[in-house]
Design a protein around this motif. Sequence first.
Motif, short mmCIF file in Angstrom:
data_model
loop_
_atom_site.label_atom_id
_atom_site.label_comp_id
_atom_site.label_asym_id
_atom_site.label_seq_id
_atom_site.Cartn_x
_atom_site.Cartn_y
_atom_site.Cartn_z
N UNK A 82 0.27 7.87 5.50
CA UNK A 82 0.91 8.00 6.80
C UNK A 82 0.31 7.00 7.80
N UNK A 83 -0.96 6.72 7.68
CA UNK A 83 -1.59 5.69 8.51
C UNK A 83 -1.02 4.32 8.21
N UNK A 86 0.15 9.47 -4.98
CA UNK A 86 -1.12 9.76 -4.32
C UNK A 86 -0.95 9.69 -2.80
N UNK A 87 0.05 10.36 -2.30
CA UNK A 87 0.32 10.34 -0.86
C UNK A 87 -0.72 11.19 -0.15
N UNK A 112 2.34 -0.07 9.76
CA UNK A 112 3.43 -0.99 9.43
C UNK A 112 4.38 -1.15 10.60
N UNK A 113 4.78 -0.04 11.21
CA UNK A 113 5.69 -0.14 12.36
C UNK A 113 5.01 -0.82 13.55
N UNK A 114 3.73 -0.59 13.72
CA UNK A 114 3.01 -1.27 14.80
C UNK A 114 2.99 -2.78 14.55
N UNK A 132 0.83 -1.21 0.00
CA UNK A 132 0.00 0.00 0.00
C UNK A 132 0.86 1.26 0.00
N UNK A 133 1.91 1.24 0.80
CA UNK A 133 2.80 2.41 0.86
C UNK A 133 3.48 2.62 -0.47
#
Length: 70
Positions: free
Chosen positions: A40-41, A34-35, A46-48, A25-26
């Motif tokens: 950002x979510x 299309x940022x 991803x880090x979570x 997705x990123x």
Amino acid sequence: MRDFTKKQLAYVSFYYFWIIFLVACIFHDLVYGTVTGFTFGYFFALFYMIARTRSVLRLMEDLDDYEPED
């Protein structure tokens, strides 16, 4: 390599699927330009998920060391 049961592998594969999905997705948003806020979510999710996966793997290793006393 870790010796996981089939049930443990199915459980861990859930986390790996979501990590791959979020990375896709990123990259999709970055490649097509299309940022948005969703990007950002995805990034924070991803880090979570990476942190959660690491803690689940650590928990599974700790449970492997535990032998019940019957």
